[in-house]
Write an enzyme that holds these catalytic residues in place. Structure first.
Site, short mmCIF file in Angstrom:
data_model
loop_
_atom_site.label_atom_id
_atom_site.label_comp_id
_atom_site.label_asym_id
_atom_site.label_seq_id
_atom_site.Cartn_x
_atom_site.Cartn_y
_atom_site.Cartn_z
N ASP A 49 -0.05 27.91 -8.48
CA ASP A 49 0.05 29.19 -7.79
C ASP A 49 1.51 29.61 -7.81
O ASP A 49 2.40 28.79 -7.54
CB ASP A 49 -0.45 29.04 -6.33
N HIS A 52 -11.80 31.59 -7.12
CA HIS A 52 -10.90 30.46 -7.37
C HIS A 52 -10.83 29.56 -6.15
O HIS A 52 -11.14 29.99 -5.03
CB HIS A 52 -9.49 30.94 -7.73
P1 5GP Z 1 -6.16 34.64 -2.82
O1 5GP Z 1 -5.23 35.38 -1.91
O2 5GP Z 1 -7.01 35.62 -3.60
O3 5GP Z 1 -6.96 33.56 -2.16
O4 5GP Z 1 -5.22 33.87 -3.82
C1 5GP Z 1 -4.61 34.46 -4.90
C2 5GP Z 1 -3.42 33.61 -5.25
O5 5GP Z 1 -2.99 33.98 -6.55
C3 5GP Z 1 -2.22 33.81 -4.31
O6 5GP Z 1 -1.92 32.59 -3.64
C4 5GP Z 1 -1.10 34.26 -5.25
O7 5GP Z 1 0.15 33.68 -4.96
C5 5GP Z 1 -1.61 33.84 -6.62
N1 5GP Z 1 -1.13 34.69 -7.68
C6 5GP Z 1 -1.15 36.07 -7.69
N2 5GP Z 1 -0.63 36.52 -8.84
C7 5GP Z 1 -0.29 35.41 -9.57
C8 5GP Z 1 0.31 35.25 -10.86
O8 5GP Z 1 0.63 36.20 -11.57
N3 5GP Z 1 0.50 33.97 -11.29
C9 5GP Z 1 0.16 32.90 -10.53
N4 5GP Z 1 0.40 31.69 -11.04
N5 5GP Z 1 -0.39 33.03 -9.31
C10 5GP Z 1 -0.62 34.27 -8.83
#
Ligand code: 5GP
Length: 138
Positions: free
Chosen positions: A29, A98
């Site tokens: 992440d 995810h």
């Molecule tokens: P959610 O908030 O949907 O549960 O998690 C999405 C995650 O994706 C977040 O923790 C965020 O930091 C990560 N994320 C968003 N954009 C990117 C990116 O471009 N690259 C990586 N490696 N992680 C990302």
């Protein structure tokens, strides 16, 4: 429009991959909640837990277990949280199913609040909730 994770999976956007098979990838992440915070993502794009096929979700979990063992070996955390945000109100920001695998080193290094917000429930309230879920499952 494809998600940012699909672009990462297609190698259009760089990421630090730690695992890949035919169905699933795992990469760091970009926001390292803790050292080693890893995302496990199916290659096929499904918005959330409600649309991902059960077998694929099971495989994602299997990979999360493998990644957990690797994190344990690499960084020796004191524990690990595995979580999935589904829906905007639950905190989902990337709408491509995810799992987060988050190594934990200290009690306070990540804040989750799973306290009892309904401490006034009666036994019947619990029974009714369980009844409704069981009915929905059958
Ligand atoms: P959610 O908030 O949907 O549960 O998690 C999405 C995650 O994706 C977040 O923790 C965020 O930091 C990560 N994320 C968003 N954009 C990117 C990116 O471009 N690259 C990586 N490696 N992680 C990302």
């Amino acid at each position: 429009m494809s998600t940012i994770f699909s672009k990462i999976i297609a190698k259009e956007i760089p990421a630090h991959f730690v695992y890949e098979d035919d169905l699933v990838v795992a990469f760091l992440d970009i926001s390292q909640a803790t050292k080693g915070h890893t995302l496990v993502v199916p290659k096929a794009e499904f918005r959330d837990i409600f649309s991902v096929p059960e077998d694929l979700a099971a495989h994602v979990m299997k990979v999360a277990v493998k990644v957990s063992h690797a994190l344990q070996k690499a960084f020796e955390p004191a524990g690990i949280n595995i979580l999935s945000n589904n829906g905007e109100k639950s905190g989902q920001t990337v709408f491509h199913f995810h799992l987060h695998v988050i190594p934990r080193y200290e009690k306070e290094d990540v804040k989750f609040s799973l306290k009892n917000n309904m401490s006034n429930l009666s036994l019947d309230d619990y029974k009714e909730r369980a009844r409704l879920i069981k009915a929905a499952l059958s």
